[in-house]
Design an enzyme around this catalytic site. Structure first.
Site, mmCIF file in Angstrom:
data_model
loop_
_atom_site.group_PDB
_atom_site.id
_atom_site.type_symbol
_atom_site.label_atom_id
_atom_site.label_comp_id
_atom_site.label_asym_id
_atom_site.label_seq_id
_atom_site.Cartn_x
_atom_site.Cartn_y
_atom_site.Cartn_z
ATOM 1 N N LYS A 266 -26.807 -41.864 -6.755
ATOM 2 C CA LYS A 266 -26.487 -41.433 -8.122
ATOM 3 C C LYS A 266 -25.953 -39.998 -8.098
ATOM 4 O O LYS A 266 -26.486 -39.158 -7.355
ATOM 5 C CB LYS A 266 -27.748 -41.500 -8.984
ATOM 6 C CG LYS A 266 -27.539 -41.160 -10.447
ATOM 7 C CD LYS A 266 -28.876 -41.201 -11.194
ATOM 8 C CE LYS A 266 -28.687 -41.030 -12.699
ATOM 9 N NZ LYS A 266 -29.973 -40.961 -13.420
ATOM 10 N N SER A 342 -29.875 -44.188 -17.255
ATOM 11 C CA SER A 342 -28.664 -43.482 -16.921
ATOM 12 C C SER A 342 -28.119 -43.817 -15.531
ATOM 13 O O SER A 342 -26.975 -43.495 -15.241
ATOM 14 C CB SER A 342 -28.892 -41.979 -17.035
ATOM 15 O OG SER A 342 -29.872 -41.554 -16.125
ATOM 16 N N GLY A 363 -35.883 -40.542 -15.491
ATOM 17 C CA GLY A 363 -36.568 -39.540 -16.309
ATOM 18 C C GLY A 363 -37.124 -40.154 -17.586
ATOM 19 O O GLY A 363 -38.037 -39.637 -18.203
ATOM 20 N N GLY A 364 -36.524 -41.256 -17.992
ATOM 21 C CA GLY A 364 -36.992 -41.981 -19.180
ATOM 22 C C GLY A 364 -36.552 -43.420 -19.029
ATOM 23 O O GLY A 364 -35.850 -43.965 -19.862
ATOM 24 N N GLY A 365 -36.935 -44.020 -17.905
ATOM 25 C CA GLY A 365 -36.538 -45.405 -17.641
ATOM 26 C C GLY A 365 -35.179 -45.538 -16.978
ATOM 27 O O GLY A 365 -34.663 -46.647 -16.848
ATOM 28 N N SER A 366 -34.600 -44.429 -16.537
ATOM 29 C CA SER A 366 -33.211 -44.447 -16.066
ATOM 30 C C SER A 366 -32.930 -45.271 -14.815
ATOM 31 O O SER A 366 -31.769 -45.523 -14.503
ATOM 32 C CB SER A 366 -32.713 -43.020 -15.832
ATOM 33 O OG SER A 366 -32.414 -42.423 -17.064
HETATM 34 C C1 LIG Z 1 -34.186 -36.216 -16.713
HETATM 35 O O1 LIG Z 1 -34.067 -36.107 -15.366
HETATM 36 C C2 LIG Z 1 -33.903 -37.309 -14.702
HETATM 37 C C3 LIG Z 1 -33.844 -36.925 -13.303
HETATM 38 O O2 LIG Z 1 -34.250 -35.627 -13.066
HETATM 39 C C4 LIG Z 1 -32.654 -38.041 -15.194
HETATM 40 O O3 LIG Z 1 -32.520 -39.296 -14.623
HETATM 41 C C5 LIG Z 1 -32.743 -38.181 -16.641
HETATM 42 O O4 LIG Z 1 -31.604 -38.804 -17.099
HETATM 43 C C6 LIG Z 1 -32.918 -36.821 -17.249
HETATM 44 N N1 LIG Z 1 -32.950 -36.981 -18.668
HETATM 45 C C7 LIG Z 1 -32.568 -36.043 -19.487
HETATM 46 C C8 LIG Z 1 -32.640 -36.383 -20.920
HETATM 47 O O5 LIG Z 1 -32.171 -34.980 -19.110
#
Ligand SMILES: *[C@@H]1O[C@H](CO)[C@@H](O)[C@H](O)[C@H]1NC(C)=O
Ligand SMILES: *[C@@H]1O[C@H](CO)[C@@H](O)[C@H](O)[C@H]1NC(C)=O
Ligand SMILES: *[C@@H]1O[C@H](CO)[C@@H](O)[C@H](O)[C@H]1NC(C)=O
Ligand SMILES: *[C@@H]1O[C@H](CO)[C@@H](O)[C@H](O)[C@H]1NC(C)=O
Length: 663
Positions: A266, A342, A363-366
């Site tokens: 990624k 993401s 970071g939130g299910g990404s």
């Molecule tokens: C938070 O960090 C993670 C990895 O560090 C990433 O995958 C995630 O998208 C981030 N989310 C935000 C909202 O920055």
């Protein structure tokens, strides 16, 4: 009538936009114009809803008084109320996102608008003004507890990547089938072991695979497919790694089973020779990449071919995977649909057969969301398990490197290669690494905690499919489902959102000061405006909620080995044209996508998603298992059992490349 005026204006606006971009007088004019026709009625409507439904003064909100944790009943008959996410924000794309971003970024109107949005989405009531007695907990780092896991091989101290991989391979069941003969399953993705066997037997070389890989990526990136899997890859670099690997096989000395296996990274994780863009057009200019991230180093040392940087939602600040700069990553099961985000490109290219595994960040299910939407396995280890250096510090306490793979065995191998060097632990209390013996017996008496209302808060197809999967586990292994209530799940989602948002805007603040905002995508601009609007008080309240949830989950894990839930509340939805250039804001679908992911990040638990079936449109559905801290081995065992019961229904995606078979 009003609408017609708006649309006529939009059209004219589009034509004139470029000429006007730098004309500040017109900018102000546009500003006032939009204020009068768009934002004012919107604010007015919102305010009247607030006033009417809550029957209260303009800026007063009621506050939530939380019971002490010990008084909350977590049983199935609990009186705790399941609050459905009631997201109050319309879907926006195209010019509306732009206008919304302009307003949010303006000092006065922006402040007002954010205040109203936060109030409407219950952030004031449930968090800012909440009364709760637990002290805050700021990181989800769990002390290592040596829980006795069934059927595992324990590695006491850090070994090298190749050694850990060798021990993991010893835990896999021996496949009697010849690799290139495939199997009699309806659909099968080649595994890391298949690549390795094919290389060792001389049926194919890493160089040939690399050439096929490059051709496949080229084809999938060009019209008509335009899958947008990658942000960057260079044929030269891939071929030179493949040549070295081929030489090693010729000498009969591959480094590990990963030698010559293509693995993608990624674009949020440093990997030479590529810049790390984080899905942006600017971050790499301010933050050059000078070395591999530690997890990438470990994979390279095992001989893996690092094939490039995968597409992602800009800054990870969304869950659709639509990136205005590098293209919307498209779902191999239906290219008109999103991949989820993401880690969008990583999930999609594994689904499409380009790599048996890829790295993402969750970071939130990404990792789990796109894995589920693209029909592959997603594994997010315990917070602190995988070294985190060399990963963009978009947020500190919720993000973790995770693995997307075509099978749980492959996720396991890559996990074994990367685990170790925990950055947070003194060497005396290093977490031990347990490897699940998948060639042994299936664990017995596994208890799966199910919070029924939460579990069922998804589309009908997902509910039915996930329930069937649980039935199969019960029927074949006798595993029992224990009904529990996980309270305040929606509160946890909001608290996590506040946390990830505050951390993201703080970590980027020094870059953002120097940034020309025109380089940011519009949906990322909106996200950053919202992220920047949280206060210290809100952040700390969110951490108090983190403490409550840690305690609730601890009690639930006293009764069950894992928590089970669907991975997402919806399957992959359509990519609409208006979202391609500006991104989109779809907080309703967004909340349904992250609904089941939060505890893995906010509380640091390991979690895994396994494909268990498809909805009526043939789109993949994932089932998720969330484990106690440091029990990845148990999760892998469970996922392996689940996968074995589902392989007979797996389907081939519309876009698929077979790199091992010559067809
Ligand atoms: C938070 O960090 C993670 C990895 O560090 C990433 O995958 C995630 O998208 C981030 N989310 C935000 C909202 O920055
Ligand atoms: C595939 O299996 C058949 C018989 O089962 C065998 O004759 C053949 O050699 C195998 N092919 C490969 C490539 O292993
Ligand atoms: C892709 O990576 C190469 C290095 O391999 C770098 O020179 C180039 O600028 C990168 N391209 C983009 C679009 O980031
Ligand atoms: C699993 O594999 C290991 C190593 O190959 C072997 O020692 C062990 O006997 C196997 N266990 C079973 C139950 O087949």
């Amino acid at each position: 009538m009003h609408n017609i005026c708006i649309y006529i204006h939009i059209e004219r606006e589009r034509e004139r936009q470029t000429d006007r971009e730098r004309d500040s007088r017109l900018y102000i004019y546009r500003y006032i114009y939009w204020l009068s026709i768009f934002i004012y009625p919107y604010l007015h409507l919102q305010l009247s809803i607030v006033a009417k439904t809550k029957n209260m003064g303009f800026f007063k909100t009621e506050s939530m008084v939380y019971k002490p944790v010990k008084e909350v009943d977590l049983g199935p008959e609990s009186s705790e109320f399941y609050l459905r996410a009631n997201v109050k924000a319309p879907r926006m794309a195209g010019i509306l996102v732009k206008v919304f971003a302009w307003f949010l970024e303006s000092r006065i109107f922006g402040t007002l608008l954010l205040y109203i949005l936060k109030g409407n989405n219950l952030i004031h009531k449930l968090i800012r003004d909440a009364e709760l007695e637990e002290p805050p907990i700021y990181t989800p780092l769990h002390p290592f507890e040596d829980l006795k896991e069934q059927d595992v091989k324990c590695i006491e101290s850090d070994l090298s990547g190749p050694e850990q991989v060798r021990l993991a391979i010893d835990c896999l069941p021996v496949s009697l089938e010849k690799p290139l003969n495939g199997s009699n399953l309806p659909f099968y993705r080649w595994t890391i072991s298949d690549y390795s066997k094919a290389y060792s037997s001389g049926e194919i070389t890493p160089l040939v695979v690399a050439e096929r890989f490059i051709a496949a990526v080229h084809e999938s990136s060009s019209p008509p497919l335009q899958m947008s899997f990658f942000i960057n890859y260079t044929a030269e670099d891939i071929l030179s790694q493949a040549k070295e690997s081929t030489l090693r096989y010729e000498k009969g000395a591959p480094i590990s089973v990963l030698d010559g296996v293509p693995i993608a990274i990624k674009d949020e994780i440093d990997c030479m020779p590529y810049p790390t863009t984080g899905g942006t057009k600017w971050l790499h200019k301010q933050r050059p990449c000078t070395d591999d991230a530690s997890c990438v180093k470990r994979l390279r040392l095992c001989g893996a071919i690092l094939v490039g940087k995968t597409n992602m939602h800009e800054l990870g600040a969304g869950t659709s995977g639509i990136n205005p700069h590098y293209g919307a990553a498209r779902n191999p099961y239906d290219p008109s649909r999103i991949t989820g985000g993401s880690s969008s490109g990583s999930a999609a290219l594994v689904a499409a057969g380009l790599c048996p595994a890829a790295l993402g960040v969750d970071g939130g299910g990404s990792v789990r969301i796109p894995a589920s939407l693209c029909g592959v396995v997603g594994l997010k280890p315990t917070f602190g398990r995988i070294p985190h250096s060399g990963v963009l510090p978009l947020n500190w306490t919720v993000g973790m490197v995770g693995i997307l793979a075509g099978s749980i065995e492959d996720a396991f191998i890559v996990y074994a290669a990367m685990s170790g060097e925990s950055p947070f632990h003194q060497s005396s209390m290093l977490p031990k690494l347990n490897l699940p013996k998948l060639n042994g017996t299936t664990p017995v008496n596994i208890k799966l905690a199910k919070s029924v209302e939460w579990f069922n808060d998804c589309s009908d197809d997902i509910r039915t499919c996930c329930d069937d999967a649980l039935q199969k586990l019960h029927k074949h292994h006798g595993w029992k489902t224990v009904e529990v209530t996980i309270p305040e799940i929606e509160v946890m989602r909001l608290a996590h959102y506040l946390t990830i948002g505050s951390e993201c805007s703080t970590s980027l603040s020094s870059y953002l000061q120097k940034l020309n905002f025109a380089e940011l995508g519009w949906d990322a601009r909106v996200a950053l405006a919202v992220y920047g609007a949280f206060s210290g008080k809100e952040y700390i309240k969110a951490q108090q909620i983190r403490n409550r949830q840690m305690q609730f989950h601890k009690k639930i894990f006293a009764q069950a080995d894992v928590i089970v839930a669907p991975t997402t509340g919806v399957t992959a939805y359509s990519i609409l044209d208006d979202a391609l250039n500006t991104g989109e804001l779809d907080y309703v679908n967004g909340a349904a996508l992250v609904r089941y992911s939060i505890s893995g990040n906010f509380l640091g638990f390991p979690a895994v998603t396994v494909p268990v079936g498809y909805d009526k449109s043939g789109l993949p559905i994932g089932l998720q298992f969330i484990g106690r801290p440091w029990t990845e081995a148990t999760l892998i065992h469970i996922a392996f059992a689940m996968q074995a019961l589902c392989t007979s229904v797996y389907k081939k995606p519309e876009v698929f490349y077979d790199l091992l078979k010559n067809n």
